[in-house]
Design an enzyme around this catalytic site. Structure first.
Site, PDB file in Angstrom:
ATOM      1  N   GLY A  63     -16.205  38.083  30.088  1.00 38.27           N
ATOM      2  CA  GLY A  63     -14.697  37.829  29.572  1.00 38.27           C
ATOM      3  C   GLY A  63     -14.855  37.312  27.900  1.00 38.27           C
ATOM      4  N   TRP A  65     -15.357  38.943  25.186  1.00 40.76           N
ATOM      5  CA  TRP A  65     -14.553  39.925  24.171  1.00 40.76           C
ATOM      6  C   TRP A  65     -13.118  40.013  24.418  1.00 40.76           C
ATOM      7  CZ3 TRP A  65     -17.466  45.312  22.769  1.00 40.76           C
ATOM      8  CH2 TRP A  65     -18.514  44.923  21.896  1.00 40.76           C
ATOM      9  N   ASP A  83     -14.496  45.810  34.760  1.00 42.95           N
ATOM     10  CA  ASP A  83     -16.081  45.671  35.186  1.00 42.95           C
ATOM     11  C   ASP A  83     -16.168  45.596  36.552  1.00 42.95           C
ATOM     12  OD1 ASP A  83     -18.109  43.855  33.078  1.00 42.95           O
ATOM     13  OD2 ASP A  83     -18.797  44.123  35.198  1.00 42.95           O
ATOM     14  N   ASP A 124     -18.472  46.932  26.001  1.00 43.92           N
ATOM     15  CA  ASP A 124     -20.047  46.146  25.857  1.00 43.92           C
ATOM     16  C   ASP A 124     -20.881  46.451  27.202  1.00 43.92           C
ATOM     17  OD1 ASP A 124     -21.511  44.725  24.454  1.00 43.92           O
ATOM     18  OD2 ASP A 124     -20.875  42.669  25.391  1.00 43.92           O
ATOM     19  N   LYS A 164     -21.289  49.828  22.459  1.00 43.81           N
ATOM     20  CA  LYS A 164     -22.637  49.231  22.545  1.00 43.81           C
ATOM     21  C   LYS A 164     -23.735  50.382  22.679  1.00 43.81           C
ATOM     22  CE  LYS A 164     -24.274  46.084  25.258  1.00 43.81           C
ATOM     23  NZ  LYS A 164     -24.500  44.575  25.801  1.00 43.81           N
TER      24      LYS A 164
END
Length: 208
Positions: A63, A65, A83, A124, A164
């Site tokens: 968490g 970001w 996620d 990410d 990313k």
């Protein structure tokens, strides 16, 4: 890789992790992860987030970001985090656990988004790393491509995408695809990103 080599590598990683200034600072500030500092540096350079924005955070757990973004977009903004792993709740963040490649999860995500388009997608996401480049890089590129695909469908015209990526095979082709769809594409390596890591962050703004 032998178990002895894996063990030595794991010990080295743990030692680096607990001595890492960003890990120490994250603990002091009660941040979810050191990744907060990566996003902070990127945003200070590229000015991605504004008050009132609607943001989707892919690969959000634990968490870091989402914690950063929810403060940037404010009460009039909205953050949806997704996620595979569970994530403790963050005030102002709507969390979905699951894989958006599954129809049921994608449907839930699209229901959360509703009629409104997303201003910014951030990803990410990373695979479970083996330490073997020929295995890890294709897996990471696959995740980056999935994030790119969903971004094209849900971003507003002029929207932004931050992802990313691990440098290696497929990286240059991925950049070309990004440049064909966004007006401005930059590659960033924030200070909080470990030097030995191949990870970089692509900041794409102005969806055409």
């Amino acid at each position: 890789m032998s178990s002895k080599k894996r063990s030595a590598s794991s010990r080295r990683w743990l030692q680096e992790h607990f001595n890492d200034k960003y890990v120490i600072e994250a603990q002091k500030k009660k941040l979810r992860s050191r990744a907060w500092f990566k996003l902070d540096e990127i945003d200070n350079t590229d000015k991605i987030f504004k008050r009132g924005m609607f943001v989707l955070d892919l690969g959000a757990a634990p968490g870091g970001w989402s914690q950063y973004v929810v403060n940037k977009v404010g009460l009039k903004g909205k953050v949806i985090a997704l996620d595979l792993l569970p994530m403790d709740s963050i005030l102002g963040v709507e969390f979905l656990q699951g894989d958006f490649r599954e129809k049921s999860i994608l449907k839930r995500l699209l229901n959360c988004i509703g009629d409104k388009k997303i201003d910014v997608v951030i990803s990410d996401m990373a695979p479970n790393m083996t330490g073997i480049s020929s295995v890890d890089i294709p897996k990471s590129m696959h995740l980056a491509e999935l994030a790119f695909d969903i971004s094209r469908d849900i971003l507003i015209p002029g929207g932004s995408f931050l992802v990313k990526v691990f440098q290696g095979e497929g990286f240059e082709q991925y950049l070309r695809e990004m440049r064909s769809l966004f007006k401005k594409v930059k590659v960033r390596k924030p200070d909080a990103s470990r030097i030995r890591s191949r990870e970089v962050y692509i900041v794409a703004t102005g969806l055409k």
